[in-house]
Scaffold this motif. Structure first.
Motif, mmCIF file in Angstrom:
data_model
loop_
_atom_site.group_PDB
_atom_site.id
_atom_site.type_symbol
_atom_site.label_atom_id
_atom_site.label_comp_id
_atom_site.label_asym_id
_atom_site.label_seq_id
_atom_site.Cartn_x
_atom_site.Cartn_y
_atom_site.Cartn_z
ATOM 1 N N LYS A 134 20.454 45.544 24.769
ATOM 2 C CA LYS A 134 21.158 44.294 25.266
ATOM 3 C C LYS A 134 20.356 43.487 26.200
ATOM 4 O O LYS A 134 20.077 42.346 26.285
ATOM 5 C CB LYS A 134 22.629 44.501 25.357
ATOM 6 C CG LYS A 134 23.214 43.422 25.900
ATOM 7 C CD LYS A 134 24.509 43.748 26.688
ATOM 8 C CE LYS A 134 24.366 44.230 27.956
ATOM 9 N NZ LYS A 134 25.844 44.443 28.578
ATOM 10 N N LEU A 135 19.944 44.305 27.148
ATOM 11 C CA LEU A 135 19.290 43.607 28.510
ATOM 12 C C LEU A 135 17.796 43.212 28.024
ATOM 13 O O LEU A 135 17.412 42.060 28.510
ATOM 14 C CB LEU A 135 19.243 44.378 29.608
ATOM 15 C CG LEU A 135 20.462 44.911 30.553
ATOM 16 C CD1 LEU A 135 19.805 45.861 31.447
ATOM 17 C CD2 LEU A 135 20.873 43.345 31.213
ATOM 18 N N LYS A 189 18.247 40.021 26.413
ATOM 19 C CA LYS A 189 18.820 38.724 27.210
ATOM 20 C C LYS A 189 17.602 37.777 27.884
ATOM 21 O O LYS A 189 16.366 38.260 27.785
ATOM 22 C CB LYS A 189 19.702 39.224 28.348
ATOM 23 C CG LYS A 189 21.115 39.718 27.956
ATOM 24 C CD LYS A 189 21.870 39.993 29.160
ATOM 25 C CE LYS A 189 23.392 40.112 28.621
ATOM 26 N NZ LYS A 189 24.337 40.350 29.465
ATOM 27 N N GLU A 190 17.981 36.480 28.266
ATOM 28 C CA GLU A 190 16.849 35.556 28.783
ATOM 29 C C GLU A 190 16.250 36.217 30.141
ATOM 30 O O GLU A 190 17.037 36.888 30.960
ATOM 31 C CB GLU A 190 17.560 34.373 28.963
ATOM 32 C CG GLU A 190 16.611 33.388 29.737
ATOM 33 C CD GLU A 190 17.392 31.940 30.051
ATOM 34 O OE1 GLU A 190 16.613 31.243 30.597
ATOM 35 O OE2 GLU A 190 18.740 31.718 29.937
ATOM 36 N N ASP A 191 15.031 36.101 30.059
ATOM 37 C CA ASP A 191 14.328 36.739 31.297
ATOM 38 C C ASP A 191 13.663 35.479 31.790
ATOM 39 O O ASP A 191 12.889 34.652 31.082
ATOM 40 C CB ASP A 191 13.143 37.367 30.674
ATOM 41 C CG ASP A 191 12.282 38.169 31.805
ATOM 42 O OD1 ASP A 191 12.758 38.907 32.525
ATOM 43 O OD2 ASP A 191 11.262 37.756 32.159
ATOM 44 N N GLY A 231 17.709 40.237 32.381
ATOM 45 C CA GLY A 231 16.885 40.227 30.993
ATOM 46 C C GLY A 231 15.974 41.559 31.333
ATOM 47 O O GLY A 231 16.539 42.545 31.578
#
Length: 317
Positions: free
Chosen positions: A61-62, A65-67, A225
């Protein structure tokens, strides 16, 4: 050619990178599940049987995510520290004899190398927080260093006592030298190591550098992220390293009857993880001044006492 393939198998799969990474997710699940049951909660439940795959699901999930990198942060340190944080404990774990022999050839002094690599992680955490250029991250970074000054010396001395008793600075030789586990012969040193390990992992009661109720997430505040995923993974990898080091140095490694060495080694590692989990369940967070004062006032003298007792016993015997 076969020797090269065998060596690559050991480094990349078993007992190398994939094995250590899998252990990291398993130990996180054990830690979270045990911590929940100690507090009369359920813990991870839905991702996999009894939530067994929840740590892996959280990591994925991480990663999805947006980084991003804040404009005010130093881009070099902000982007390189997550990778270093995950790499250092993996490399250090290559000297832990999970199967009786470590991934990389053992040598006289590999214990010193492993401890040096753990020190580098502290420096990495400080750089990550400091160069985030966030007030909360800066406070967390300073706390990382202050806490390090408190627990690191007692930890090194406790491990040094075991090394002196074994007559070697090789982790594998220390593990193989124990007819009776050093945790029984040196209970004080083992207890000091477990306490210092909690501080090394920034687990309650030593989660001061992250202290979400005080400084948001401390030195991790600006990370999200993929970067946060690597930092969270590094925490699990350091748990594997810390439990493995305790097992090799204080619990006799994989020695035991009936079962293969790897089974005994993993059983002992789980015991160390459960001890650490029980500690973070029972205690509340300390203040940074309490940690440093307590380490220098109590842990350091006790560690020196254990060292002195070890030297005296060696002379007498």
């Amino acid at each position: 050619m076969m020797n090269v393939l065998y060596y690559l198998f050991r480094v990349l799969i078993y007992p190398g990178f994939l094995f250590i990474s899998a252990l990291a997710f398993v130990f996180e699940w054990i830690d979270r599940k045990a911590h929940a049951h100690f507090q009369n909660r359920i813990g991870p439940l839905y991702a996999g049987p009894h939530g067994f795959l929840q740590p892996l699901a959280d990591f994925i999930k991480l990663m999805a995510k947006e980084d991003f990198t804040p404009t005010w942060a130093n881009p070099v340190f902000f982007n390189i520290t997550p990778v270093l944080a995950a790499t250092l404990p993996v490399f250090a774990s290559f000297y832990i004899p999970f199967t009786g022999m470590p991934v990389l050839p053992p040598f006289e002094g590999d214990l010193v190398l492993v401890l040096t690599l753990t020190t580098f992680f502290t420096i990495t955490a400080f750089l990550a927080g400091w160069f985030s250029s966030n007030r909360f991250s800066s406070v967390g970074a300073i706390r990382v260093v202050l806490q390090f000054l408190g627990y690191e010396i007692p930890m090194f001395i406790s491990l040094g006592s075991a090394a002196i008793a074994a007559g070697s600075l090789s982790i594998t030789k220390i593990a193989n030298s124990q007819v009776i586990p050093f945790a029984i012969l040196q209970p004080l040193g083992f207890a000091i190591y477990i306490i210092a390990l909690q501080a090394e992992l920034e687990k309650i009661p030593f989660d001061i550098p992250e202290a979400e109720s005080e400084i948001v997430a401390g030195w991790l505040t600006e990370f999200a992220g993929r970067k946060l995923a690597f930092f969270r993974l590094s925490e699990d990898l350091r748990l594997v390293l810390g439990a493995g080091l305790a097992t090799a140095v204080f619990l006799g490694g994989g020695s035991g009857a009936i079962f293969p060495p790897i089974v005994w080694f993993l059983i002992k590692m789980v015991i160390v993880v459960l001890i650490a989990t029980s500690l973070r369940t029972v205690f509340a967070r300390l203040k940074i001044d309490q940690v440093v004062r307590g380490a220098w006032k109590y842990l350091l003298p006790l560690a020196l006492l254990q060292l002195l007792i070890t030297k005296i016993l060696l002379v007498v015997m």
